[in-house]
Design an enzyme around this catalytic site. Structure first.
Site, PDB file in Angstrom:
ATOM      1  N   GLU A 130     -23.291 -29.850  69.910  1.00 57.64           N
ATOM      2  CA  GLU A 130     -22.400 -28.898  69.223  1.00 57.64           C
ATOM      3  C   GLU A 130     -22.774 -27.519  69.727  1.00 57.64           C
ATOM      4  O   GLU A 130     -23.807 -26.984  69.350  1.00 57.64           O
ATOM      5  CB  GLU A 130     -22.596 -28.994  67.705  1.00 57.64           C
ATOM      6  CG  GLU A 130     -22.287 -30.346  67.101  1.00 57.64           C
ATOM      7  CD  GLU A 130     -20.799 -30.675  67.128  1.00 57.64           C
ATOM      8  OE1 GLU A 130     -19.978 -29.775  67.380  1.00 57.64           O
ATOM      9  OE2 GLU A 130     -20.463 -31.855  66.909  1.00 57.64           O
ATOM     10  N   CYS A 174     -20.034 -20.122  65.234  1.00 56.77           N
ATOM     11  CA  CYS A 174     -19.648 -20.806  66.477  1.00 56.77           C
ATOM     12  C   CYS A 174     -18.131 -20.922  66.569  1.00 56.77           C
ATOM     13  O   CYS A 174     -17.565 -20.812  67.651  1.00 56.77           O
ATOM     14  CB  CYS A 174     -20.302 -22.169  66.554  1.00 56.77           C
ATOM     15  SG  CYS A 174     -19.942 -23.214  65.138  1.00 56.77           S
TER      16      CYS A 174
HETATM   17  P1  NAD Z   1     -30.270 -21.840  71.037  1.00 60.22           P
HETATM   18  O1  NAD Z   1     -29.633 -22.731  72.048  1.00 60.22           O
HETATM   19  O2  NAD Z   1     -31.046 -20.677  71.524  1.00 60.22           O
HETATM   20  O3  NAD Z   1     -31.296 -22.663  70.127  1.00 60.22           O
HETATM   21  C1  NAD Z   1     -30.883 -23.761  69.341  1.00 60.22           C
HETATM   22  C2  NAD Z   1     -32.080 -24.616  69.015  1.00 60.22           C
HETATM   23  O4  NAD Z   1     -32.576 -25.204  70.213  1.00 60.22           O
HETATM   24  C3  NAD Z   1     -33.264 -23.873  68.395  1.00 60.22           C
HETATM   25  O5  NAD Z   1     -33.805 -24.668  67.373  1.00 60.22           O
HETATM   26  C4  NAD Z   1     -34.246 -23.748  69.550  1.00 60.22           C
HETATM   27  O6  NAD Z   1     -35.586 -23.681  69.153  1.00 60.22           O
HETATM   28  C5  NAD Z   1     -33.988 -25.042  70.289  1.00 60.22           C
HETATM   29  N1  NAD Z   1     -34.339 -25.039  71.708  1.00 60.22           N
HETATM   30  C6  NAD Z   1     -34.379 -23.988  72.570  1.00 60.22           C
HETATM   31  N2  NAD Z   1     -34.713 -24.430  73.804  1.00 60.22           N
HETATM   32  C7  NAD Z   1     -34.854 -25.774  73.720  1.00 60.22           C
HETATM   33  C8  NAD Z   1     -35.144 -26.798  74.669  1.00 60.22           C
HETATM   34  N3  NAD Z   1     -35.370 -26.521  75.958  1.00 60.22           N
HETATM   35  N4  NAD Z   1     -35.174 -28.076  74.240  1.00 60.22           N
HETATM   36  C9  NAD Z   1     -34.919 -28.376  72.952  1.00 60.22           C
HETATM   37  N5  NAD Z   1     -34.644 -27.459  72.005  1.00 60.22           N
HETATM   38  C10 NAD Z   1     -34.604 -26.168  72.390  1.00 60.22           C
HETATM   39  O7  NAD Z   1     -29.109 -21.428  70.035  1.00 60.22           O
HETATM   40  P2  NAD Z   1     -29.201 -20.403  68.823  1.00 60.22           P
HETATM   41  O8  NAD Z   1     -29.301 -19.028  69.378  1.00 60.22           O
HETATM   42  O9  NAD Z   1     -30.226 -20.859  67.858  1.00 60.22           O
HETATM   43  O10 NAD Z   1     -27.783 -20.614  68.128  1.00 60.22           O
HETATM   44  C11 NAD Z   1     -26.625 -19.915  68.499  1.00 60.22           C
HETATM   45  C12 NAD Z   1     -25.719 -20.816  69.305  1.00 60.22           C
HETATM   46  O11 NAD Z   1     -25.426 -21.980  68.568  1.00 60.22           O
HETATM   47  C13 NAD Z   1     -24.381 -20.163  69.595  1.00 60.22           C
HETATM   48  O12 NAD Z   1     -24.002 -20.443  70.928  1.00 60.22           O
HETATM   49  C14 NAD Z   1     -23.437 -20.874  68.628  1.00 60.22           C
HETATM   50  O13 NAD Z   1     -22.101 -20.879  69.029  1.00 60.22           O
HETATM   51  C15 NAD Z   1     -24.031 -22.233  68.605  1.00 60.22           C
HETATM   52  N6  NAD Z   1     -23.607 -22.960  67.406  1.00 60.22           N
HETATM   53  C16 NAD Z   1     -22.762 -24.019  67.541  1.00 60.22           C
HETATM   54  C17 NAD Z   1     -22.326 -24.703  66.415  1.00 60.22           C
HETATM   55  C18 NAD Z   1     -21.402 -25.883  66.528  1.00 60.22           C
HETATM   56  O14 NAD Z   1     -21.347 -26.657  65.582  1.00 60.22           O
HETATM   57  N7  NAD Z   1     -20.669 -26.052  67.612  1.00 60.22           N
HETATM   58  C19 NAD Z   1     -22.767 -24.297  65.159  1.00 60.22           C
HETATM   59  C20 NAD Z   1     -23.608 -23.220  65.053  1.00 60.22           C
HETATM   60  C21 NAD Z   1     -24.041 -22.558  66.194  1.00 60.22           C
END
Ligand code: NAD
Length: 499
Positions: free
Chosen positions: A240, A274
């Site tokens: 997502e 998002c």
């Molecule tokens: P992010 O990708 O920076 O981090 C998300 C999660 O992934 C965090 O818990 C982080 O610690 C973890 N993470 C980071 N690197 C990783 C790796 N290499 N392996 C595994 N886990 C890792 O995203 P964010 O800044 O926390 O969230 C914002 C983003 O999320 C925006 O792009 C937003 O659109 C998206 N989002 C999507 C939805 C949806 O349902 N489509 C909902 C909410 C947010």
């Protein structure tokens, strides 16, 4: 039990309130050994949970739901402290989420119980059924923008489908994860839901660990890393990811309603949604009127102080992304409200920019801030074409009074969700699956598809009697083969070319 209760071997992380920078709480940063221990516990929890069956699981999930609901205000405080969002927004987040948990708990049996399927004329002697079985241990990785609603879209459905869950929340917002795991331990226990706190390395270690499915919510860039790492063990993922969601406004639309929703979807939660509104395509004849209505509403928003209607950027670096997009948009566009001066540290007042070149970063890439671009189009058809012309495909919204035109446009939009005459209205409809296409990800949470996402499918064919035509034997007869050869054109050779 949460990792909060465990001895801390490695580093710790401290969360801070984005409004005043005050420390909120300190959490352990789990590494591979802690994760391995948590997953081993979750694996025995998974066995217990799976064997309970649908009825008992439903009762446990509803008891957990009640435990959360009875202290909803406290959870809202936890969410608000780490995200900086107003308490009321956090309350709404809790309410929406519990609706999904309720639906998942109550519908899992109906959706997932073994069902009979037709076996067909030739295979009339096979009693054919399809069943959905839990994967085992699901690793859930969450973002910070809706630290309860977003990961719970996976957790509720994964649990209802009979899986145990190891949940790694964002390093910015672990509070809600630890809080809900504590309520779980009080009401259900048995290591079925475990929160592990930590940073991106903890997330990477969870993906590499012995889990059976990954539910990732976050940015597209991170999803690609998660998918590549999961490929090493051929572990399936649901992704997502981000969006660049558009609102399409036809000439006959209710402009007041459209403007209300554009401001709510674009500015609510400081644009950190998002499926929020980032672009608007308005038909030429009403574009200026719509801009005026959006600006009139957006400039009334309170963005600071105790009665702020949205908070600051939760992620400090996000303000730089917003600034870069505003600067880029203003190279070709016109500021209708605000501009670079609207960005005061992490607090950003609403910004509306019109007539921006379609190649601009502000049109093509996720801004995740309170910036809305409004561009003119000649028709609803052109609006669809423009809406589709980014790498993302999460949601889109259409405003028109013409139901047929709306349905036609909805059919052409390359997104996972379409709203008609509202924005984000789908978020509370638990029966509607949610997810994107293209860079917005794949797989679905919510609804029946969201339950099936967390299951493997097992087909069973039970032979009930001997076949008339015995072809599944090395001793098949010439006569049976002759009959089979005659059946092929009868069964499959009747369709004519369509001219
Ligand atoms: P992010 O990708 O920076 O981090 C998300 C999660 O992934 C965090 O818990 C982080 O610690 C973890 N993470 C980071 N690197 C990783 C790796 N290499 N392996 C595994 N886990 C890792 O995203 P964010 O800044 O926390 O969230 C914002 C983003 O999320 C925006 O792009 C937003 O659109 C998206 N989002 C999507 C939805 C949806 O349902 N489509 C909902 C909410 C947010």
């Amino acid at each position: 039990m949460t990792l909060m209760d465990q001895p801390v071997r490695g580093a710790q992380l401290t969360t801070r309130n984005p409004i005043d920078g005050e420390a909120v709480a300190t959490y352990p940063v789990a590494g591979p050994p802690e994760l391995a221990a948590a997953i081993a516990r979750a694996r025995s929890g998974a066995d217990w949970w799976r064997d309970l069956g649908f009825g008992a699981r439903r009762a446990h999930l509803l008891a957990w739901k009640s435990a959360i609901a009875l202290r909803a205000d406290e959870l809202a405080d936890v969410i608000s402290a780490e995200t900086g969002k107003p308490h009321g927004d956090a309350v709404l987040e809790v309410m929406l989420t519990l609706g999904h948990l309720d639906w998942a708990a109550k519908n899992a049996e109906h959706v997932l119980r073994r069902r009979k399927v037709k076996s067909g004329l030739v295979n009339y002697n096979q009693h054919a059924t399809v069943g959905y079985e839990p994967y085992g241990v699901v690793g859930v990785i969450g973002p910070w923008n809706y630290p309860f609603y977003t990961p719970m879209g996976s957790i509720s459905y994964a649990l209802a489908a009979g899986n145990a869950v190891v949940f790694k929340p964002s390093e910015l917002t672990p509070g809600a994860a630890v809080w809900i795991a504590e309520r779980w331990d009080e009401t259900v226990g048995h290591d079925v839901l475990i929160a592990v706190t930590g940073d991106r390395e903890t997330g990477a270690a969870l993906v590499a660990a012995d889990i059976d499915k990954i539910a990732f919510t976050g940015s597209t860039a991170t999803a690609k890393k998660v998918m590549a790492a999961a490929a090493e063990r051929l572990v399936p993922i649901v992704a997502e990811c981000g969006g660049k969601d558009a609102v399409l406004v036809a000439a006959d639309a209710d402009l007041d309603a459209a403007a209300d929703f554009v401001v709510f979807g674009g500015m609510g939660n400081a644009g950190q949604t998002c499926a929020g509104v980032e672009r608007v395509y308005a038909v030429d004849s009403i574009k200026d009127a719509l801009v005026a209505k959006v600006v009139e509403r957006a400039q009334r928003l309170r963005t600071g102080g105790d009665d702020a209607q949205y908070g600051p950027m939760t992620l400090p670096a996000q303000a730089d992304v917003v600034r870069a997009h505003v600067d880029d948009a203003l190279r070709t566009g016109t500021a209708a409200l605000g501009g670079p001066e609207s960005i005061q540290g992490r607090t950003i007042a609403p910004i509306v920019i019109t007539d921006v070149d379609e190649s601009s970063d502000a049109v093509q890439h996720e801004t995740f801030g309170p910036l809305v671009v409004i561009n003119p189009v000649a028709s609803l058809d052109e609006a669809v074409t423009r809406a589709n012309a980014t790498s993302y495909g999460l949601t889109a919204a259409i405003f028109t009074r013409d139901t047929r035109a709306a349905d036609r446009a909805a059919g052409r939009l390359r997104t996972g969700v379409v709203s008609i005459n509202s924005v984000l209205g789908f978020a509370g409809v638990a029966a509607l699956p949610f997810g994107g296409v293209k860079d917005s990800g794949f797989g679905r949470i919510h609804g029946a598809d969201g339950l099936r996402e967390f299951c493997t499918v097992k087909s069973i064919a039970r032979q009930t009697r001997k076949p008339m035509l015995n072809l599944l034997t090395m001793d098949r007869t010439e006569k049976d083969m002759h009959t089979a050869a005659k059946m092929i054109p009868m069964l499959h050779g009747k369709s004519k070319p369509q001219r």
